[in-house]
Enzyme design. Structure first.
Site, PDB file in Angstrom:
ATOM      1  N   GLY A  20       0.790  -1.232   0.000  1.00  0.00           N
ATOM      2  CA  GLY A  20       0.000   0.000   0.000  1.00  0.00           C
ATOM      3  C   GLY A  20       0.815   1.272   0.000  1.00  0.00           C
ATOM      4  N   ALA A  21       2.140   1.148  -0.023  1.00  0.00           N
ATOM      5  CA  ALA A  21       2.976   2.363  -0.006  1.00  0.00           C
ATOM      6  C   ALA A  21       2.913   3.101  -1.337  1.00  0.00           C
ATOM      7  CB  ALA A  21       4.421   1.998   0.325  1.00  0.00           C
ATOM      8  N   GLY A  22       2.656   2.353  -2.433  1.00  0.00           N
ATOM      9  CA  GLY A  22       2.558   3.010  -3.747  1.00  0.00           C
ATOM     10  C   GLY A  22       3.496   2.443  -4.801  1.00  0.00           C
ATOM     11  N   SER A  91       9.921  -6.847  -0.951  1.00  0.00           N
ATOM     12  CA  SER A  91      11.347  -7.181  -0.735  1.00  0.00           C
ATOM     13  C   SER A  91      11.830  -6.619   0.601  1.00  0.00           C
ATOM     14  CB  SER A  91      12.209  -6.700  -1.906  1.00  0.00           C
ATOM     15  OG  SER A  91      11.836  -5.447  -2.407  1.00  0.00           O
TER      16      SER A  91
HETATM   17  N1  LIG Z   1       1.854 -11.822   4.883  1.00  0.00           N
HETATM   18  C1  LIG Z   1       1.912 -10.911   3.895  1.00  0.00           C
HETATM   19  N2  LIG Z   1       2.796  -9.891   3.959  1.00  0.00           N
HETATM   20  C2  LIG Z   1       2.853  -8.989   2.959  1.00  0.00           C
HETATM   21  N3  LIG Z   1       2.081  -9.015   1.850  1.00  0.00           N
HETATM   22  C3  LIG Z   1       1.192 -10.033   1.736  1.00  0.00           C
HETATM   23  C4  LIG Z   1       1.069 -11.008   2.749  1.00  0.00           C
HETATM   24  N4  LIG Z   1       0.081 -11.876   2.371  1.00  0.00           N
HETATM   25  C5  LIG Z   1      -0.368 -11.469   1.184  1.00  0.00           C
HETATM   26  N5  LIG Z   1       0.286 -10.349   0.795  1.00  0.00           N
HETATM   27  C6  LIG Z   1       0.099  -9.719  -0.528  1.00  0.00           C
HETATM   28  O1  LIG Z   1       1.249 -10.071  -1.280  1.00  0.00           O
HETATM   29  C7  LIG Z   1       1.867  -8.916  -1.844  1.00  0.00           C
HETATM   30  C8  LIG Z   1       3.344  -8.886  -1.506  1.00  0.00           C
HETATM   31  O2  LIG Z   1       4.018  -9.740  -2.319  1.00  0.00           O
HETATM   32  P1  LIG Z   1       5.547  -9.508  -2.652  1.00  0.00           P
HETATM   33  O3  LIG Z   1       5.910 -10.564  -3.620  1.00  0.00           O
HETATM   34  O4  LIG Z   1       5.758  -8.105  -3.067  1.00  0.00           O
HETATM   35  O5  LIG Z   1       6.247  -9.757  -1.239  1.00  0.00           O
HETATM   36  S1  LIG Z   1       7.777 -10.102  -0.942  1.00  0.00           S
HETATM   37  O6  LIG Z   1       8.613  -9.174  -1.729  1.00  0.00           O
HETATM   38  O7  LIG Z   1       8.029 -11.493  -1.332  1.00  0.00           O
HETATM   39  O8  LIG Z   1       7.938  -9.907   0.510  1.00  0.00           O
HETATM   40  C9  LIG Z   1       1.228  -7.715  -1.195  1.00  0.00           C
HETATM   41  O9  LIG Z   1       0.963  -6.890  -2.298  1.00  0.00           O
HETATM   42  P2  LIG Z   1       1.299  -5.311  -2.341  1.00  0.00           P
HETATM   43  O10 LIG Z   1       0.177  -4.705  -1.594  1.00  0.00           O
HETATM   44  O11 LIG Z   1       1.239  -4.990  -3.802  1.00  0.00           O
HETATM   45  O12 LIG Z   1       2.634  -5.024  -1.748  1.00  0.00           O
HETATM   46  C10 LIG Z   1      -0.033  -8.217  -0.516  1.00  0.00           C
HETATM   47  O13 LIG Z   1      -1.142  -7.920  -1.324  1.00  0.00           O
HETATM   48  N1  LIG Z   2       2.362   9.702  -3.991  1.00  0.00           N
HETATM   49  C1  LIG Z   2       1.769   8.535  -4.176  1.00  0.00           C
HETATM   50  N2  LIG Z   2       2.410   7.549  -4.845  1.00  0.00           N
HETATM   51  C2  LIG Z   2       1.827   6.331  -5.028  1.00  0.00           C
HETATM   52  N3  LIG Z   2       0.587   5.997  -4.563  1.00  0.00           N
HETATM   53  C3  LIG Z   2      -0.094   6.948  -3.877  1.00  0.00           C
HETATM   54  C4  LIG Z   2       0.467   8.240  -3.645  1.00  0.00           C
HETATM   55  N4  LIG Z   2      -0.415   8.972  -2.937  1.00  0.00           N
HETATM   56  C5  LIG Z   2      -1.494   8.187  -2.740  1.00  0.00           C
HETATM   57  N5  LIG Z   2      -1.299   6.955  -3.306  1.00  0.00           N
HETATM   58  C6  LIG Z   2      -2.292   5.862  -3.270  1.00  0.00           C
HETATM   59  O1  LIG Z   2      -1.762   4.822  -2.458  1.00  0.00           O
HETATM   60  C7  LIG Z   2      -2.181   3.554  -2.944  1.00  0.00           C
HETATM   61  C8  LIG Z   2      -0.959   2.702  -3.201  1.00  0.00           C
HETATM   62  O2  LIG Z   2      -1.358   1.416  -3.614  1.00  0.00           O
HETATM   63  P1  LIG Z   2      -0.403   0.455  -4.431  1.00  0.00           P
HETATM   64  O3  LIG Z   2       0.282   1.193  -5.537  1.00  0.00           O
HETATM   65  O4  LIG Z   2      -1.191  -0.762  -4.803  1.00  0.00           O
HETATM   66  O5  LIG Z   2       0.698   0.080  -3.321  1.00  0.00           O
HETATM   67  P2  LIG Z   2       1.725  -1.133  -3.281  1.00  0.00           P
HETATM   68  O6  LIG Z   2       1.976  -1.577  -4.707  1.00  0.00           O
HETATM   69  O7  LIG Z   2       2.960  -0.561  -2.640  1.00  0.00           O
HETATM   70  O8  LIG Z   2       1.088  -2.201  -2.452  1.00  0.00           O
HETATM   71  C9  LIG Z   2      -2.991   3.802  -4.200  1.00  0.00           C
HETATM   72  O9  LIG Z   2      -4.374   3.822  -3.858  1.00  0.00           O
HETATM   73  C10 LIG Z   2      -2.537   5.210  -4.625  1.00  0.00           C
HETATM   74  O10 LIG Z   2      -3.524   5.925  -5.349  1.00  0.00           O
END
Ligand SMILES: Nc1ncnc2c1ncn2[C@@H]1O[C@H](COP(=O)(O)OS(=O)(=O)O)[C@@H](OP(=O)(O)O)[C@H]1O
Ligand SMILES: Nc1ncnc2c1ncn2[C@@H]1O[C@H](COP(=O)(O)OP(=O)(O)O)[C@@H](O)[C@H]1O
Length: 182
Positions: A20-22, A91
């Site tokens: 969720g960081a972006g 990562s």
């Molecule tokens: N336990 C746990 N911790 C973190 N994330 C979790 C977990 N379980 C499922 N998810 C979902 O998997 C996405 C992260 O996968 P990644 O391949 O980026 O993770 S890693 O780099 O291997 O740590 C991550 O997606 P992003 O939100 O896009 O980061 C989550 O949607």
């Molecule tokens: N500066 C920014 N950069 C990236 N995403 C942002 C920013 N500000 C707000 N957001 C919002 O934060 C959320 C990030 O989600 P996402 O890209 O799926 O994160 P991640 O891939 O790290 O899990 C999105 O809803 C996006 O619209």
């Protein structure tokens, strides 16, 4: 021997940060811009990777490290053929990240950063609520570690800057003069 010149090695732009960081948002936006410029670019996104290349892996340190090493391996193959590779993956472990980045050519480590309180509020996929309730074990930032980069090439605070502002920082860092969105 033929006189064909191999392409210059591509760059690997590695987005790391909490869920969720972006990472995906920025990697996808950058991908779009680079494609529009005619650049050969590939996006390796955590979710797609876990559905294919890393299907079956979980979220233990060993499995995350395997996932990250697989991504880096593919990124290296692509970069060798002149492709710019954008990686979006939590990562979370510094040692593994440093190891794979050191073995890749032309890397840019991008720390996509927002405080836990902000990503929990965003809860893009509804996972934080479940993780906090104890329904998802080993959830990064809640019940599993995230080791932030110590000196990333780029540190983007997505809670303080807009998507466009972050994207512009990325483009500037990469030396991309964006004619399509001038
Ligand atoms: N336990 C746990 N911790 C973190 N994330 C979790 C977990 N379980 C499922 N998810 C979902 O998997 C996405 C992260 O996968 P990644 O391949 O980026 O993770 S890693 O780099 O291997 O740590 C991550 O997606 P992003 O939100 O896009 O980061 C989550 O949607
Ligand atoms: N500066 C920014 N950069 C990236 N995403 C942002 C920013 N500000 C707000 N957001 C919002 O934060 C959320 C990030 O989600 P996402 O890209 O799926 O994160 P991640 O891939 O790290 O899990 C999105 O809803 C996006 O619209």
């Amino acid at each position: 021997m033929s006189g064909v010149t191999p392409p210059a090695e591509g760059r690997v732009v590695w987005f790391t940060g909490l869920s969720g960081a972006g990472k995906s948002t920025l990697a996808t936006a950058l991908h779009e811009r680079l494609v529009a410029r005619g650049e050969r670019v590939e996006l390796l996104d955590g979710d797609a990777v876990r559905e294919n290349l890393s299907k079956g892996l979980g979220f233990s340190k060993a499995d995350r490290d395997t996932n990250v090493r697989r991504i880096a391996f593919v990124a290296g193959l692509l970069a060798r053929h002149g492709v710019t590779v954008l990686v979006s993956a939590i990562s979370p472990y510094r040692d593994t990240r440093d190891e794979v980045l050191a073995a890749l050519p032309n890397t840019v480590e991008v720390f996509v950063d927002a405080p836990l309180s902000v990503v929990t509020d965003r809860d893009v996929k509804g996972l934080y609520l479940k993780a906090i309730a104890g329904e998802i074990p080993h959830f990064t930032g809640v019940s599993d570690p995230y080791e932030a980069p110590i000196s990333p090439d780029l540190h983007l605070r997505t809670d303080l800057k807009s998507i466009d502002a972050c994207l512009n920082e990325l483009l500037t860092h990469l030396g991309v003069h964006d004619v399509t969105h001038a």
